[in-house]
Write an enzyme that holds these catalytic residues in place. Sequence first.
Site, PDB file in Angstrom:
ATOM      1  N   LYS A 154       2.339  46.049  13.743  1.00  0.00           N
ATOM      2  CA  LYS A 154       1.285  46.487  14.668  1.00  0.00           C
ATOM      3  C   LYS A 154      -0.029  46.548  13.897  1.00  0.00           C
ATOM      4  O   LYS A 154      -0.057  47.009  12.747  1.00  0.00           O
ATOM      5  CB  LYS A 154       1.646  47.855  15.255  1.00  0.00           C
ATOM      6  CG  LYS A 154       0.663  48.346  16.327  1.00  0.00           C
ATOM      7  CD  LYS A 154       1.131  49.663  16.972  1.00  0.00           C
ATOM      8  CE  LYS A 154       0.163  50.138  18.052  1.00  0.00           C
ATOM      9  NZ  LYS A 154       0.607  51.404  18.708  1.00  0.00           N
ATOM     10  N   SER A 180       0.823  51.580  23.843  1.00  0.00           N
ATOM     11  CA  SER A 180      -0.168  50.736  23.205  1.00  0.00           C
ATOM     12  C   SER A 180       0.427  49.641  22.323  1.00  0.00           C
ATOM     13  O   SER A 180      -0.274  48.698  21.959  1.00  0.00           O
ATOM     14  CB  SER A 180      -1.100  51.596  22.343  1.00  0.00           C
ATOM     15  OG  SER A 180      -0.385  52.187  21.269  1.00  0.00           O
ATOM     16  N   SER A 221       3.902  55.218  23.105  1.00  0.00           N
ATOM     17  CA  SER A 221       3.529  53.824  22.822  1.00  0.00           C
ATOM     18  C   SER A 221       4.586  52.951  22.158  1.00  0.00           C
ATOM     19  O   SER A 221       4.369  51.747  22.043  1.00  0.00           O
ATOM     20  CB  SER A 221       2.270  53.791  21.964  1.00  0.00           C
ATOM     21  OG  SER A 221       1.153  54.008  22.768  1.00  0.00           O
TER      22      SER A 221
HETATM   23  N1  GLN Z   1      -0.533  56.022  26.748  1.00  0.00           N
HETATM   24  C1  GLN Z   1      -0.864  57.151  25.937  1.00  0.00           C
HETATM   25  C2  GLN Z   1      -2.349  57.162  25.672  1.00  0.00           C
HETATM   26  O1  GLN Z   1      -3.007  56.354  26.215  1.00  0.00           O
HETATM   27  C3  GLN Z   1      -0.068  57.128  24.665  1.00  0.00           C
HETATM   28  C4  GLN Z   1      -0.551  56.121  23.680  1.00  0.00           C
HETATM   29  C5  GLN Z   1       0.216  56.156  22.397  1.00  0.00           C
HETATM   30  O2  GLN Z   1       1.345  56.626  22.312  1.00  0.00           O
HETATM   31  N2  GLN Z   1      -0.431  55.657  21.351  1.00  0.00           N
HETATM   32  O3  GLN Z   1      -2.865  57.922  24.921  1.00  0.00           O
END
Ligand code: GLN
Length: 501
Positions: free
Chosen positions: A77, A152, A176
Amino acid sequence: MMINSSLKQLGEMLQAKTISSVELTQSFLTRISQYNPSINAYISLDEAKTLAQAKAADARIAAGDVTPLTGIPIAQKDIFCAKGWRTTCGSKMLANFIAPYDAHVISQFDAVGAVNLGKTNMDEFAMGSSNETSYFGGVKNPWSFDRVPGGSSGGSAAAVAARLCAAATGTDTGGSIRQPASLCGLTGLKPTYGVVSRFGMIAFASSLDQAGPMAKSAEDCALMMNVMAGFDERDSTSLNRAKEDYTKDLNKPLAGLKVGLPKEFFAEGLDASVGKVIETAIEEYKKLGAEIVEISLPNTGLSIPVYYVLAPAEASSNLSRYDGVRYGHRAAEYTDLMDMYNKSRAEGFGAEVKRRILIGTYVLSAGYYDAYYLKAQQIRRLIAQDFTEAFKKCDVIMGPAAPSTAFKAGEKVDDPVAMYLQDIYTISTNLAGLPGMSVPAGFAQSDDGKALPVGLQIIGNYFDEARMLNVAHQYQQVTDWHVQAPDLSQLPDLNQSEGVA
Ligand code: GLN
C-alpha cells in the site's frame, strides 16, 4: 496456475526451483502491464527495482537461505515509505515524494527476501471507503468494473483479487482492510493495535491506524503476519511481546468454539442479501462444531459519530506537518510565508482531507473540546467495555464486515455520511484496539445481475489473531469462496494508462 497459487505453494515451487523468483515476478509484471491500465490498482511501479529484488531472492534461494516468503512478489500500500520509491499516500501533497527510508513493515519484507512489486492505490491519506478520494484516480473492482473496490486499501484489494500480486499489505484505521477485503472477496486481517509497527507508515489517526495483510486465504494471512508483526522500538506504541507463529493453530478443530452474534450487527441498515450470506456462513460454523451465543454491543450506534470526532482530530494534528516547507507540495507562487502555507495546503489536499482537517480543528478548539473531543474519548471507553463484556460469553464475534456489497462508482461521493456508514461494523474494533478480519463467505446478486463478494467478519479478543486465523482457516477447508477469482476478460479500455509512473 501460478497466479492463483497460495503463498505456501509459491514458496514450495521457489524452493524446489520449479520456478525462479525472476520468472514469477515477471509473470506478475506482465499481468500488471496488461490489466493495471484499466484497473488502476497501482500508483507506482519500478520494474528495475522489483526485478533486482527478485534476482537477489534467487541468489538467496540458491544459497539455501530461505524463509516461506523469499522470492514472493508482494504489493505494498502506498502509505508505507519504501526507500527510493515514490510514496504518495494517494495525495497530490506527496505526488513527488521519494521516501528516504523504509517503513518497518517494508524492511521486514525485505529482510525475508520478499519482492516489492509496486505501490498500490488508496484513498488520499487513507480517508475514504471507495478509493475515490485518491489523487491518482479511482480503482475498478475486478468483480464488476463499474463498482468500487472499497477503501481505503482499494488498490491492494483490487491487486490481490485480479491476481496482480501474490498478496498485499493494507492499513485499517476504521475498516480499510476489512471493508475492501469484503467487497473484493479476499481474506484480510487488522491485528490488535500495537502488534505491527507504525514506523514509516504515513499517519492518519495514530491511535487507530494498524497495518495488516490482504490475501487470498487465512493461511496466506498467517504467513504475512509472521513477517509483519513484532516489536519495533521506533514506534512508541509497538508492543514488546514474544515473536509468535501465526500458523501454529491453523489446524485445530473448532468443536466447542463459542461464537457471539451481536444483535446490533444484524439490525436495520444491513442489506438483506448480505445478511443471508452471513447466516449461511454461521450455519457452516455450526456444522464445524461451533456453539452460537447471542450477545449485545449496545454502543455500536455511537461508533461512527465517535470515530468521526476522534479520527479527524488526530488527522488535523498529523497533517499539520505538510506545510510546503520541508517536503511535499509547495505552491509555485506566494507573497509571504503565511500565503505559502495556505496555498500549498489548499492545492495539495483534496476535498475529503480538507473536510477532516476542518472537523478535527473544530472539535479540538478551546470552546468545543469538552463537548466533542472529550465526550468522544469517554464513549470510546464504553465501546471498548462492550467488547470486554461480550468476550466473557464467547471466544470470537461474527457478523458482516460491511453493510452492502460493492457499490457503483460515483454512487456515494456526494454524500459523506452514506460513505461513512460503510464502516459501521468495523470501526468499533479500531476504537477498542481489537483485531478483526474479513473472510470471503459467498456472493450476493446485485440489481443488475452481478454476483458480488460478501465478507464475514471475525472479531477476536486482544492478541487472539492465531485463533481467528484458525477459525477462518477451518471454514476455508470446507468452503471454496476464497479461491474464486473474477473474470477479467470483459475489461474495457486496456492500456489507457492514467496516473501510473
Ligand atoms: N472509511 C474510514 C474513513 O474514511 C476508514 C478508513 C481507514 O480505515 N483508513 O476514515
